[in-house]
Design an enzyme around this catalytic site. Structure first.
Site, PDB file in Angstrom:
ATOM      1  CD  GLU A 166      -2.953  -1.220   2.037  1.00 11.45           C
ATOM      2  OE1 GLU A 166      -3.251   0.058   3.021  1.00 11.45           O
ATOM      3  OE2 GLU A 166      -4.074  -1.889   2.136  1.00 11.45           O
ATOM      4  CD  GLU A 353      -3.539  -5.878   3.923  1.00 10.97           C
ATOM      5  OE1 GLU A 353      -4.326  -5.147   4.190  1.00 10.97           O
ATOM      6  OE2 GLU A 353      -2.111  -5.560   3.791  1.00 10.97           O
TER       7      GLU A 353
HETATM    8  C1  BGC Z   1      -3.087  -2.544   5.780  1.00 10.21           C
HETATM    9  C2  BGC Z   1      -3.295  -3.394   7.014  1.00 10.21           C
HETATM   10  C3  BGC Z   1      -4.348  -2.840   7.625  1.00 10.21           C
HETATM   11  C4  BGC Z   1      -5.667  -2.975   7.035  1.00 10.21           C
HETATM   12  C5  BGC Z   1      -6.880  -2.782   7.790  1.00 10.21           C
HETATM   13  C6  BGC Z   1      -4.609  -2.073   5.104  1.00 10.21           C
HETATM   14  O1  BGC Z   1      -4.493  -0.887   4.805  1.00 10.21           O
HETATM   15  O2  BGC Z   1      -2.107  -2.979   4.969  1.00 10.21           O
HETATM   16  O3  BGC Z   1      -1.897  -3.406   7.679  1.00 10.21           O
HETATM   17  O4  BGC Z   1      -4.360  -3.260   9.280  1.00 10.21           O
HETATM   18  O5  BGC Z   1      -5.474  -2.379   6.004  1.00 10.21           O
HETATM   19  O6  BGC Z   1      -6.798  -1.232   8.120  1.00 10.21           O
END
Ligand code: BGC
Length: 448
Positions: A166, A353
């Protein structure tokens, strides 16, 4: 009832990041990171929480790996804490840091789980921040040096590498919005940082190729979907800018070797220029093996003069929200994947993610009834399935997160895990979403 069936050869996993789970912040020679500093700056992190202990995964990784094995995942995405390898960012390698990741990766592989390693998930060594951090091009060289050490050390053990998690967050969220470390609020600075992160990405990929490391390498930008409220051109344009802040800004240099002109023009109107030096765009424009996509939310928006950076406002159409207040917007997941595939080609994509925040606690029956997360997971896997059926080249999916963990500026208040962590006892309790995901992983299909 309809059956949502996935191809058999996808990789399935969970994701975490070093500062969010490891703890052991002052052990085995680890140096300080910008998050150690930021979390100690009054008012920056909820409740003054910090990552000193976190989930204590540094010591409890065997227990975590046992949970992963029982879950049935094929792949685990984790990140390496740069300050464990180079406590000062550069200079002497800290052998104890390398040893820890060897122990951890060996145990993972032993459990039959493939590692996917992120080199930078935001924990920049503080010593580099003291010299200007990502605003200083020397940090690029330090990152390439650190990457080289990791590539050589773990070749043959780790086949999947991600340079940056990110980059939008480490640049604009951290240096313009000021919500994350180091907490600045300067658009030109944030733009410099974003550019330098991309150059560092390109140089690390070049190094990976030059060394002939076996395996694949990519990066993991976060994307949002901004649906125009109407078909008025001004609404379409405003949403295009809001999305391009995440997509085109971080994709075009990598895939096309240029920044999007309409965004450059917009930034110039704000008095901001990208500090491109000769050769930078060629460096950034390295072929990569896969694209990681992080997706959580999206919204409907429209034009509003002088609103935010892009004359864009969100219109809340009454979406349900997770406990962190983010819209649940699975159609945005499908749309953004289609958009990326249509505009950037058939590059293999891993969802690095995707997940949701629900702050459920164990009940009297000992279970954590996180049905909100379970529904979110089901809805987003259905959207992912639509994308696959529509020809998007999806290779895997990693849910965020294996464990509840240090949620950056939200401290320990916001929980994203499919496994509950009691931060007092550090006890882990798999939630209902864990059991649902486990069952899904046995079959690779579910009913809707
Ligand atoms: C990040 C994580 C974070 C998740 C939830 C992403 O932006 O890579 O580190 O915990 O989102 O906010």
């Amino acid at each position: 009832m309809a059956i949502i069936q996935f191809p058999k050869d996808l990789k399935w996993g969970t994701a975490t990041a070093s500062y969010q789970i490891e703890g052991a912040a002052h052990e085995d020679g680890r140096g300080l990171s910008i998050w150690d500093t930021f979390s100690r700056t009054p008012g920056k992190v909820y409740n003054g929480d910090n990552g000193d202990i976190a989930c204590d995964s540094y010591h409890r990784y065997e227990e975590d790996i046992a949970l992963m094995k029982d879950l049935g995942i094929t792949t685990y995405r984790f990140s390496v804490a740069w300050p464990r390898i180079f406590p000062n960012g550069t200079g002497e390698v800290n052998q104890a840091g390398l040893d820890f990741y060897h122990r951890f990766v060996d145990a993972l592989v032993e459990a039959g789980i493939e590692p996917m390693c992120t080199l930078y998930h935001w924990d920049l060594p503080q010593a580099l921040q003291d010299k200007g951090g990502w605003d200083n091009r020397e940090t690029i060289d330090a990152f390439v040096n650190y990457s080289e050490v990791m590539f050589k050390e773990f070749e043959g053990k780790i086949d999947n590498w991600i340079t940056f998690n990110e980059p939008w967050c480490s640049s604009f969220l951290s240096n313009f919005i000021g919500a994350h470390a180091p907490g600045h609020t300067d658009l030109q600075l944030a733009t410099n940082v974003a550019h330098h992160l991309l150059v560092a990405h390109g140089k690390a990929v070049q190094k990976f190729r030059e060394l002939g490391i076996k395996g694949q390498i990519g990066y993991a930008p976060n994307v949002e979907w901004n649906e125009p409220y109407s078909n008025k051109q001004e609404d379409i344009d405003a949403c295009k800018r809001a999305s391009a802040f995440f997509i085109e800004w971080f994709f075009d240099p990598v895939f096309k070797g240029s920044y999007p002109q309409f965004m450059i023009d917009w930034f110039e109107k704000k008095g901001v220029k990208v500090p491109v030096l000769d050769g930078d765009l060629e460096i950034i424009n390295q072929p990569i093996d896969f694209l990681g996509i992080n997706y959580y939310t999206g919204s409907v928006g429209r034009y509003k003069e002088n609103e935010g950076l892009f004359d864009h406002e969100r219109v809340d159409r009454g979406y349900e929200k997770t406990d962190i207040g983010w819209n649940i917007y699975p159609d945005g997941f499908y749309n953004v994947l289609k958009y990326i595939s249509d505009n950037y080609g058939q590059i293999p994509i891993y969802i690095t993610e995707n997940g949701s925040c629900y702050n459920d606690e164990p009940q009297q029956d000992g279970k954590v009834h996180d049905y909100g997360r379970l529904n979110y997971l089901r809805q987003h896997l259905t959207a992912l399935n639509r994308a696959i059926e529509s020809g998007v080249n999806i290779k895997g999916y990693m849910t965020w997160s294996l464990l509840d963990n240090f949620e950056w500026a939200e401290g320990y208040k916001m929980r994203f895990g499919i496994v509950h962590v009691n931060y007092r006892t550090l006890e882990r309790t798999p939630k209902e979403s864990y059991y649902w995901y486990k069952k899904f992983l046995e079959n690779k299909w579910f009913e809707v």
